[in-house]
Design an enzyme around this catalytic site. Structure first.
Site, PDB file in Angstrom:
ATOM      1  NE  ARG A 250      -1.611   3.198  13.493  1.00  0.00           N
ATOM      2  CZ  ARG A 250      -0.924   2.710  12.975  1.00  0.00           C
ATOM      3  NH1 ARG A 250       0.345   2.569  12.786  1.00  0.00           N
ATOM      4  NH2 ARG A 250      -1.514   1.425  12.293  1.00  0.00           N
TER       5      ARG A 250
ATOM      6  CG  ASP B 240      -5.327   3.207  12.315  1.00  0.00           C
ATOM      7  OD1 ASP B 240      -4.987   2.719  13.906  1.00  0.00           O
ATOM      8  OD2 ASP B 240      -4.866   2.485  12.694  1.00  0.00           O
TER       9      ASP B 240
ATOM     10  CG  ASP C 231      -2.029  -0.900   1.057  1.00  0.00           C
ATOM     11  OD1 ASP C 231      -1.513  -1.381   0.043  1.00  0.00           O
ATOM     12  OD2 ASP C 231      -2.793  -0.920   2.472  1.00  0.00           O
TER      13      ASP C 231
ATOM     14  CB  SER D 243      -6.060  -5.984   7.339  1.00  0.00           C
ATOM     15  OG  SER D 243      -5.923  -4.619   7.594  1.00  0.00           O
TER      16      SER D 243
END
Lengths: 407, 407, 407, 407
Positions: free
Chosen positions: C95, C124, C15, C178
């Site tokens: 994060r 996120d 990605d 994922s």
């Protein structure tokens, strides 16, 4: 051998005066009196002679007004701590400081006990005793009025008891309101207030100010500043916090501000009815909050409001010297970093009317708030926001339709 | 083939009038207007002709004042729901009901869409749309002002657009305050209010009442009753809730009650400044709370206060038709069973002064609360209570002494 | 003229690799990649060549594991922050730190934009963007997957796009779960987990540990110490926090600890289903709590639990760099002063079994707690305590009897 | 003249047996014993003869197991009420029901007093007495162990006292753990548990189940259903709640489920250490929560969690018969309307492992949650959502930059 010492929280009034001979007679202690001045504005001249003439070995008079304001009042202002929507905690704030000072004198004097004259029905006994337990768990507490050896149940009997012990002071046998005063407030209980169906007799009752009816017909404009949540000036003059409160008390009192009539829930499980006058405090709370309106974001505002209520509850309960009070205060203080700015308002017959607020840290942004679209705010964002803000409602509604259709 | 229908929330004002031709031009819908009367006291005569002459196929006028009062206002009064310490939620309470009525008409008409004219910066778009999503997840929502096809960004351009579509109505191009009114309140935004440093121009602004300065010099005494938390009478006359609010609005407005100037945090993340007039509502909240002071025990009072704040938050956020609002309301209603009694107060220049409260369910007990010892309360109990209430503080203090001594 | 720079949060995966040419093609930026190592244990060797060969001008690799543990994980452990009763916030904690580091590099490089590859449905994106907005409100944010210029909607299309831009890397077109991993945890989403009615395929899914079934048949005993709420040692060895987590991850993973299967509510309004492995973290939370059981008084424990839930909510929502997070953390830290002591427990097939707790600040007092009466606790105190604790209930009941009798 | 009657909460054990002659000797009451069966699984045959032979005039044995489960346990399950993160409230749930039944018998018998044998250090005295005060404020309460006339301070002295009064029953002088059992749980206190540094001696201690170590090596799969928050079936068989608990107790006990070792804060201000076995209850709580994960939206989930904690606190404190408990329960019940569905899990050596959850009211929507973009969720919405969700953070950051630049 020297007698053991007891520290007596002494006001000079009939109740605590009668306790001096009572302590000597029943416990054989040396009695050291301590009068702690939180701004009660009473005549303290001659108090030492009175205490000693009544049998105390000495009297400490401690002026703690500034410590009271800086360490106890300011955190409550910052917390916007209000008990049961109305009470600005005047008595509650002062009690832990008094307990602390009693313990300090007890340590200095090597005393084994501390005695107070709070009633067995009130909150103050709790606040004094929780403070002492937390600061000096080894010191014995004597609550005179709860003690089995205490048999005096009226002012007359106290006066008679004093007389028998050679104390002839001009105390009146008539009781008035039961009051507690310090720089922050005065409370009134008793007499007609004992029936919640009766209107307070304000003419006789008020001490710090006037009723709205009696206040001037023209408004008084006041400007205040705060820095990091601490009041700094009134009408352009920098002052220490205690002087700010004095100034606001005068202004507020004259304009009928801060009179509260409440039936409240005491910690001991009963309801009581009281009238509080907190003229300066009411202004200070409102001014501080006006500033926070500009500065705190929504999440912080909401949770701080909740925290302020919780803070009020534990201050009311006398749990000042606890880890929880410290933690809550740490939360509150953290929110005050940017509570800096200027507030203007008018005092008029019981009303505090906003007349303009400014802060360098204001989150109010005219270009966002106005009806025109600006750079920072795109109307389209609202579409997405609402779609996700309402997503679970929509999914739920669809699910309900589906279930209904399947039936 | 018949055109698809859109339901338009219609007020008769310039904004929603301009939307009629805009919807027809851009979406090719048949436009059904709905004007929902929550007590805004506007001229509704001739509104149907106006709507039809502007291109609507019909106009519904729905008087929902009583439903508004009974189902939306009363729960908020019982919750004592106040947003950010000051706002009595007047607009917030009405929006979900309006959404519900729009959906009802949409179903009746078989409409595929609902259109509203709320701005893209405000809370009302959220309240309308969350309501519609929760009640009719399949219906398309058109927020005219957020729509890319909407290009009118001033009153002048709206008037010009109307004119181009054959609508010549006497709308003024000058904008005044932005207002929202219903039976409960009126809100004001815009003009000088956009700068929080400026004082509101109350002379021009107020609609429902006078300022405290302009109010009469003599107090007005009012008596109210509640049954199970529902207002039942004013000054001895039984009335439905809407009439009680009308009566109190008049009394409150005359006496300068319920004017609030606030910088508030909108749901969309910005601050806005507004002035609210809620004369009757402010009285109703205060009267209800005075009764609760007598009736609710301490635990219930404390938690209900917290719940009221949470209730205010979700009502403000437009989350009326959610399981959470239902659950919170169930909590609140459960506490109201015994909130029955009579409250007397005086209205005087912005002040609501308590003048006596009575209830058969009052927990206030004079013999317990007074300074005499009675049957129900033994002073000795306080000793045990305090010892256990402060036990962990004492144990902790002893532990700290022990640790200190071991060092 | 030099091109403007964009900072890309780069992982080396398909990605974020595809985003490099996409950014250059669509925005004409110089792309500076940043790979932030929070302990994801991936192969970082060769990552710079990969980034550069794909078109980036350079790659920063920042090892922030210790900062992550000390500044982000420890506050969550102290708060006992758990989202919706189960999720130990592993991704949420990391994060904001990543956002902070991206901003730091952006400032150093003078970049005008920051790009991330988080999906448009997840939490996120919120956490990254709220962090960036709070730390660098002037920097443009590019969320590649939400961008209209992003048209790649499958791994195949991403691989094809890379190939067209001269990037031939051995990425697999098959998607697995994922996942998000750091030192604290690994999360799994997708495949069979997308149906909550299905059991997770643990054999294929688990990365950090075994299932309880596969764990050893004999317990492992572990001892830990904390000082002022900070983990200090495991089995007698002092270590920095990151090494403690590494050690506990190994022990916990082997013993089937910390596997959670949850349907959670995302901030964006949807529910999602995931499996989390947090072997060491689960132990750390439990050990810390066992110590708090000994040390915190009831009031503090109760309110801290509530605060921990609130802390979890805002960490989950990405509101790390906010005044509210700071205030909540100040509260929590204030409670940790005396959370010092030793905890022993056994790990056995998914269970953490207490095996003894000690602290110099323990409020547990055997002589009080035991069935014998001791000095510190007088049975009579309980009488008074209960009488006042239940006073309002009794008064209320009497009142109800009175009302009933009057009817 | 007939003697006045006292109702004695009677278990048949040594403590309450010794109270029979003590009450007669010291108060001259007729003693009516009441044994309330909440599922303690003790031998109740022959209990009447025992009571009467010891001097009671009669014995009531009341089987209240179903009332206990339906009216007391189910609300706690729905609330997910857990005290201090661990305790499932087994004793706390039963005490108010026992108080209620004692009052019912007292009314039937016309008794003037109720006597219980709970210790002066525990929570149970509070729970019994608060219940009695709330239901029968006029009835005198005798707490034998706190009474000055009670001088028996060991099992030996109780046995001797019984003997002196002609009671020769085979009671053992050795004390074991202090236990309380009902259908929901069993608690253990005393012996080695009095030192928190010691591991519980599980081999001797456990009554309802095995340790995880001793549990079977293969998992047991269980399926349960709920309707509107009420458990309805286990493994396909519909049963009343009490039978569901019985079934789950067996399954849970065998598999080492629901053993808790805790140092908890008692209401009376001390810490105590106990071990609880709640095998079926632990399963029920977890199963119910798994269903709620699917069904409750985020707001409701968050606030219900908070409410569950508050509910646990007041149940623990014995405040069952209070307006607050009723209000909290009304909140909880309102959230349960759609908590309907099926849960599957595996029990394995102390673990409850999710194995699939289904509900017609599930808000989980695979097409929204999956990585593909679907109809209901547009990635672009996230942009707007985040922009507004983070607006105040961004405005604040800009303001801070502005202030910094002005310096």
């Amino acid at each position: 051998m020297a007698k053991e010492k007891v520290i007596l929280a002494y006001s000079g009034g009939l109740d605590t005066t009668a306790i001096i001979p009572w302590l000597k007679e029943n416990f054989d202690y040396e009695v050291v009196c301590v009068c702690i001045d939180c701004g009660q504005e009473e005549e303290l001249d001659g108090l030492e002679e009175r205490a000693v003439s009544c049998g105390a070995s000495k009297l400490y008079i401690l002026d703690v007004v500034d410590e009271f304001c800086d360490e106890y009042v300011v955190p409550c202002v910052q917390a916007h701590a209000v008990y049961e929507n109305k009470y600005l905690l005047g008595t509650s704030m002062a009690r832990p400081l008094i307990a602390k000072k009693l313990v300090e004198v007890a340590r200095k004097e090597g005393a084994v006990a501390i005695c107070h004259g709070a009633t067995g029905k009130g909150n103050d006994q709790i606040r004094f005793e929780l403070g002492i337990k937390a600061l000096a768990p080894d010191i014995k507490i004597i609550a005179a009025w709860r003690n089995d050896k205490w048999t005096l149940d009226s002012r007359e009997s106290e006066i008679e008891y004093c007389r028998q012990h050679g104390i002839n002071l001009p105390f009146s046998a008539d009781s008035s309101y039961s009051r507690d005063r310090n720089l922050w407030h005065i409370s009134h209980e008793g007499l007609e207030l004992e029936d919640p169906a009766l209107e307070p007799n304000y003419k006789h009752l008020l001490v710090l100010g006037k009723t709205p009816e009696d206040a001037p017909d023209v408004p008084t404009t006041v400007t205040m500043t705060f820095e990091a949540g601490v009041p700094k000036s009134v009408n352009g003059k920098e002052m220490k916090v205690s002087d700010i409160i004095r100034t606001l008390n005068k202004l507020g009192g004259e304009n009928g501000i801060g009179i509260v009539d409440i039936v409240e829930n005491r910690v001991v499980g009963m309801k009581s009815r009281g009238v509080y006058e907190t003229p300066g405090g009411t202004i200070l709370y409102e001014a501080h909050q006006q500033l926070e309106e500009l500065i705190l974001d929504r999440d912080t505002y909401t949770m701080k409001k909740d925290m302020g209520n919780k803070f009020a509850d534990i201050v009311y309960e006398g749990k000042w010297f606890t880890p929880l009070r410290e933690a809550e205060q740490a939360f509150i203080e953290s929110t005050q970093k940017y509570v800096t700015g200027e507030v203007t308002f008018k005092l008029y017959k019981g009303n505090i009317i906003k007349a303009g607020t400014k802060s360098p840290y204001s989150l109010y942004n005219e270009s966002i708030a106005s009806f025109k679209t600006g750079d920072l705010y795109d109307h389209h964002d609202a579409e997405g926001f609402i779609n996700l803000f309402g997503l679970s409602s929509k999914v739920r509604a669809m699910k309900m339709q589906e279930v209904a259709n399947n039936k």
